[in-house]
Design a protein around this motif. Structure first.
Motif, PDB file in Angstrom:
ATOM      1  N   SER A   1       0.836  -1.202   0.000  1.00 38.73           N
ATOM      2  CA  SER A   1       0.000   0.000   0.000  1.00 38.73           C
ATOM      3  C   SER A   1       0.870   1.250   0.000  1.00 38.73           C
ATOM      4  CB  SER A   1      -0.899   0.011   1.242  1.00 38.73           C
ATOM      5  OG  SER A   1      -0.095   0.166   2.403  1.00 38.73           O
ATOM      6  N   VAL A   2       0.229   2.387  -0.176  1.00 33.42           N
ATOM      7  CA  VAL A   2       0.938   3.659  -0.106  1.00 33.42           C
ATOM      8  C   VAL A   2       1.574   3.817   1.271  1.00 33.42           C
ATOM      9  CG1 VAL A   2       0.630   6.165  -0.136  1.00 33.42           C
ATOM     10  CG2 VAL A   2      -0.522   4.766  -1.837  1.00 33.42           C
ATOM     11  N   THR A   3       0.848   3.429   2.304  1.00 31.07           N
ATOM     12  CA  THR A   3       1.377   3.515   3.667  1.00 31.07           C
ATOM     13  C   THR A   3       2.628   2.660   3.819  1.00 31.07           C
ATOM     14  OG1 THR A   3      -0.836   3.939   4.523  1.00 31.07           O
ATOM     15  CG2 THR A   3       0.818   3.220   6.110  1.00 31.07           C
ATOM     16  N   ASP A   4       2.655   1.489   3.200  1.00 26.63           N
ATOM     17  CA  ASP A   4       3.849   0.641   3.236  1.00 26.63           C
ATOM     18  C   ASP A   4       5.043   1.357   2.620  1.00 26.63           C
ATOM     19  OD1 ASP A   4       2.406  -1.415   4.405  1.00 26.63           O
ATOM     20  OD2 ASP A   4       2.185  -2.553   2.532  1.00 26.63           O
ATOM     21  N   PHE A   5       4.828   2.001   1.466  1.00 24.77           N
ATOM     22  CA  PHE A   5       5.915   2.731   0.812  1.00 24.77           C
ATOM     23  C   PHE A   5       6.430   3.859   1.703  1.00 24.77           C
ATOM     24  CE2 PHE A   5       4.303   0.787  -3.118  1.00 24.77           C
ATOM     25  CZ  PHE A   5       5.494   0.433  -3.727  1.00 24.77           C
ATOM     26  N   ILE A   6       5.503   4.594   2.316  1.00 22.19           N
ATOM     27  CA  ILE A   6       5.900   5.696   3.196  1.00 22.19           C
ATOM     28  C   ILE A   6       6.690   5.166   4.388  1.00 22.19           C
ATOM     29  CG2 ILE A   6       5.037   7.480   4.763  1.00 22.19           C
ATOM     30  CD1 ILE A   6       2.669   7.814   2.786  1.00 22.19           C
ATOM     31  N   GLU A   7       6.173   4.109   5.002  1.00 25.16           N
ATOM     32  CA  GLU A   7       6.852   3.536   6.170  1.00 25.16           C
ATOM     33  C   GLU A   7       8.246   3.042   5.812  1.00 25.16           C
ATOM     34  OE1 GLU A   7       6.148   0.112   9.577  1.00 25.16           O
ATOM     35  OE2 GLU A   7       4.440   0.903   8.470  1.00 25.16           O
ATOM     36  N   LEU A   8       8.377   2.399   4.661  1.00 26.30           N
ATOM     37  CA  LEU A   8       9.689   1.897   4.257  1.00 26.30           C
ATOM     38  C   LEU A   8      10.629   3.044   3.882  1.00 26.30           C
ATOM     39  CD1 LEU A   8       8.516  -1.230   2.261  1.00 26.30           C
ATOM     40  CD2 LEU A   8       9.791  -1.221   4.413  1.00 26.30           C
ATOM     41  N   ALA A   9      10.101   4.125   3.309  1.00 21.65           N
ATOM     42  CA  ALA A   9      10.942   5.277   2.972  1.00 21.65           C
ATOM     43  C   ALA A   9      11.406   5.998   4.235  1.00 21.65           C
ATOM     44  CB  ALA A   9      10.174   6.229   2.064  1.00 21.65           C
ATOM     45  N   LEU A  10      10.506   6.152   5.201  1.00 20.15           N
ATOM     46  CA  LEU A  10      10.844   6.858   6.434  1.00 20.15           C
ATOM     47  C   LEU A  10      11.602   5.990   7.424  1.00 20.15           C
ATOM     48  CD1 LEU A  10       7.469   8.674   7.220  1.00 20.15           C
ATOM     49  CD2 LEU A  10       9.536   9.681   6.273  1.00 20.15           C
ATOM     50  N   GLY A  11      11.318   4.711   7.366  1.00 16.66           N
ATOM     51  CA  GLY A  11      11.874   3.817   8.377  1.00 16.66           C
ATOM     52  C   GLY A  11      11.010   3.769   9.627  1.00 16.66           C
ATOM     53  N   THR A  12       9.915   4.492   9.614  1.00  8.83           N
ATOM     54  CA  THR A  12       8.967   4.522  10.736  1.00  8.83           C
ATOM     55  C   THR A  12       7.560   4.642  10.161  1.00  8.83           C
ATOM     56  OG1 THR A  12       9.017   6.924  10.915  1.00  8.83           O
ATOM     57  CG2 THR A  12      10.586   5.713  12.276  1.00  8.83           C
ATOM     58  N   PRO A  13       6.558   4.232  10.913  1.00  8.33           N
ATOM     59  CA  PRO A  13       5.188   4.411  10.417  1.00  8.33           C
ATOM     60  C   PRO A  13       4.826   5.893  10.409  1.00  8.33           C
ATOM     61  CG  PRO A  13       5.171   3.464  12.620  1.00  8.33           C
ATOM     62  CD  PRO A  13       6.600   3.534  12.186  1.00  8.33           C
ATOM     63  N   PRO A  14       4.083   6.356   9.392  1.00 11.66           N
ATOM     64  CA  PRO A  14       3.722   7.775   9.337  1.00 11.66           C
ATOM     65  C   PRO A  14       2.905   8.229  10.544  1.00 11.66           C
ATOM     66  CG  PRO A  14       2.672   6.533   7.547  1.00 11.66           C
ATOM     67  CD  PRO A  14       3.587   5.611   8.260  1.00 11.66           C
TER      68      PRO A  14
END
Length: 95
Positions: free
Chosen positions: A12-25
């Motif tokens: 999901s988009v949230t997965d991409f964000i979490e993997l890019a940040l290294g933390t959950p949004p």
């Protein structure tokens, strides 16, 4: 088609964000209905992460700038219609 980032599958988009940040949004943005205790714990964890990774804000700005540069269409702004005349804000004033 499956997408993997660093060996982790992003679904999901949230997965991409979490993997890019290294933390959950949600760590940075919070969640609706969180209690004061949950908010305090979330902010405490965020402070710990920023202490350990002080370059994180700069990295995030670079990521955001890259997205804006690569996909300017995501940020198209549509001007709102404006009234031709100016309304008088005082009640009972003669027009």
């Amino acid at each position: 088609m499956r997408a993997y980032i660093g060996g982790n599958q992003a679904v999901s988009v949230t997965d991409f964000i979490e993997l890019a940040l290294g933390t959950p949004p949600e760590l940075w943005l919070g969640v609706d209905g969180e209690s004061e205790m949950e908010r305090a714990a979330r902010l405490d964890a965020a402070r710990d992460i920023l202490t350990e990774y002080p370059e994180l804000p700069d990295d995030l700005v670079r990521i955001a700038a890259g997205v804006v540069d690569a996909h300017p269409e995501l940020f198209d702004v549509v001007p709102l219609a404006r009234f031709a005349g100016r309304r008088n804000s005082r009640k009972g004033a003669a027009a």
